[in-house]
Design a protein around this motif. Structure first.
Motif, PDB file in Angstrom:
ATOM      1  N   LEU A 107     -31.683  -0.757  25.335  1.00 57.71           N
ATOM      2  CA  LEU A 107     -31.344  -0.754  23.913  1.00 57.71           C
ATOM      3  C   LEU A 107     -32.485  -1.318  23.076  1.00 57.71           C
ATOM      4  N   SER A 108     -32.610  -0.805  21.862  1.00 53.55           N
ATOM      5  CA  SER A 108     -33.591  -1.334  20.911  1.00 53.55           C
ATOM      6  C   SER A 108     -33.133  -2.715  20.438  1.00 53.55           C
ATOM      7  N   THR A 109     -34.035  -3.444  19.810  1.00 53.74           N
ATOM      8  CA  THR A 109     -33.692  -4.750  19.262  1.00 53.74           C
ATOM      9  C   THR A 109     -32.547  -4.613  18.264  1.00 53.74           C
ATOM     10  N   LEU A 110     -32.584  -3.593  17.423  1.00 52.79           N
ATOM     11  CA  LEU A 110     -31.534  -3.373  16.441  1.00 52.79           C
ATOM     12  C   LEU A 110     -30.173  -3.176  17.107  1.00 52.79           C
ATOM     13  N   LYS A 111     -30.116  -2.347  18.134  1.00 54.36           N
ATOM     14  CA  LYS A 111     -28.857  -2.087  18.836  1.00 54.36           C
ATOM     15  C   LYS A 111     -28.341  -3.351  19.527  1.00 54.36           C
ATOM     16  N   ARG A 112     -29.251  -4.141  20.072  1.00 55.03           N
ATOM     17  CA  ARG A 112     -28.860  -5.400  20.712  1.00 55.03           C
ATOM     18  C   ARG A 112     -28.228  -6.333  19.686  1.00 55.03           C
ATOM     19  N   HIS A 113     -28.874  -6.444  18.533  1.00 55.73           N
ATOM     20  CA  HIS A 113     -28.359  -7.315  17.474  1.00 55.73           C
ATOM     21  C   HIS A 113     -27.016  -6.817  16.968  1.00 55.73           C
ATOM     22  N   GLN A 114     -26.853  -5.501  16.874  1.00 54.62           N
ATOM     23  CA  GLN A 114     -25.579  -4.939  16.422  1.00 54.62           C
ATOM     24  C   GLN A 114     -24.444  -5.308  17.377  1.00 54.62           C
ATOM     25  N   LEU A 115     -24.720  -5.329  18.679  1.00 51.77           N
ATOM     26  CA  LEU A 115     -23.707  -5.738  19.655  1.00 51.77           C
ATOM     27  C   LEU A 115     -23.271  -7.185  19.425  1.00 51.77           C
ATOM     28  N   VAL A 116     -24.236  -8.045  19.174  1.00 52.84           N
ATOM     29  CA  VAL A 116     -23.921  -9.462  18.961  1.00 52.84           C
ATOM     30  C   VAL A 116     -23.201  -9.645  17.625  1.00 52.84           C
ATOM     31  N   TYR A 117     -23.688  -8.990  16.570  1.00 55.50           N
ATOM     32  CA  TYR A 117     -23.025  -9.099  15.266  1.00 55.50           C
ATOM     33  C   TYR A 117     -21.589  -8.585  15.326  1.00 55.50           C
ATOM     34  N   ALA A 118     -21.333  -7.546  16.098  1.00 52.36           N
ATOM     35  CA  ALA A 118     -19.968  -7.024  16.237  1.00 52.36           C
ATOM     36  C   ALA A 118     -19.042  -8.103  16.789  1.00 52.36           C
ATOM     37  N   ALA A 119     -19.572  -8.952  17.652  1.00 55.55           N
ATOM     38  CA  ALA A 119     -18.764 -10.006  18.264  1.00 55.55           C
ATOM     39  C   ALA A 119     -18.401 -11.113  17.279  1.00 55.55           C
ATOM     40  N   VAL A 120     -19.262 -11.355  16.303  1.00 50.53           N
ATOM     41  CA  VAL A 120     -19.040 -12.475  15.374  1.00 50.53           C
ATOM     42  C   VAL A 120     -18.677 -12.012  13.964  1.00 50.53           C
ATOM     43  N   ASN A 121     -18.425 -10.720  13.799  1.00 57.37           N
ATOM     44  CA  ASN A 121     -18.179 -10.164  12.470  1.00 57.37           C
ATOM     45  C   ASN A 121     -17.011 -10.836  11.751  1.00 57.37           C
ATOM     46  N   ASP A 122     -15.944 -11.157  12.471  1.00 60.88           N
ATOM     47  CA  ASP A 122     -14.791 -11.798  11.829  1.00 60.88           C
ATOM     48  C   ASP A 122     -15.180 -13.143  11.215  1.00 60.88           C
ATOM     49  N   ALA A 123     -16.006 -13.907  11.912  1.00 62.72           N
ATOM     50  CA  ALA A 123     -16.444 -15.210  11.392  1.00 62.72           C
ATOM     51  C   ALA A 123     -17.365 -15.042  10.187  1.00 62.72           C
ATOM     52  N   ILE A 124     -18.188 -13.991  10.195  1.00 69.04           N
ATOM     53  CA  ILE A 124     -19.060 -13.714   9.054  1.00 69.04           C
ATOM     54  C   ILE A 124     -18.206 -13.332   7.850  1.00 69.04           C
ATOM     55  N   THR A 125     -17.258 -12.429   8.059  1.00 73.14           N
ATOM     56  CA  THR A 125     -16.379 -11.961   6.989  1.00 73.14           C
ATOM     57  C   THR A 125     -15.562 -13.105   6.400  1.00 73.14           C
ATOM     58  N   ALA A 126     -15.122 -14.024   7.254  1.00 70.90           N
ATOM     59  CA  ALA A 126     -14.321 -15.168   6.811  1.00 70.90           C
ATOM     60  C   ALA A 126     -15.159 -16.249   6.133  1.00 70.90           C
ATOM     61  N   GLY A 127     -16.485 -16.109   6.171  1.00 69.55           N
ATOM     62  CA  GLY A 127     -17.357 -17.094   5.550  1.00 69.55           C
ATOM     63  C   GLY A 127     -17.624 -18.316   6.410  1.00 69.55           C
TER      64      GLY A 127
END
Length: 78
Positions: free
Chosen positions: A42-62
């Motif tokens: 995977l590219s760096t972007l795709k790797r980061h997208q996998l990690v961001y998908a895991a923490v998206n709820d915490a990002i959305t919640a602030g």
């Protein structure tokens, strides 16, 4: 409202169960070192997208404001 380093790590591990996850953070800025075979090919972007998908709820919640990601395969670390 911030989130603990352990909670961030748990979210990533729930999404990438075989990953080795280390989180360093101060309640605002966090750094994630994630080592997983899931990143192979995977590219760096795709790797980061996998990690961001895991923490998206915490990002959305602030709860999670800034996250620096270092995503590598075990072979890249060795």
């Amino acid at each position: 409202m911030s989130i603990s380093n352990e909670a961030v790590a748990a979210m990533i591990q729930a999404h990438l169960p075989e990953a080795q996850v280390t989180i360093n953070g101060d309640g605002y800025k966090y750094e994630a070192d994630v080592i997983s075979d899931a990143f192979a090919g995977l590219s760096t972007l795709k790797r980061h997208q996998l990690v961001y998908a895991a923490v998206n709820d915490a990002i959305t919640a602030g709860q999670l404001h800034a996250l620096t990601i270092r995503a590598k395969t075990p072979a890249e670390v060795a």
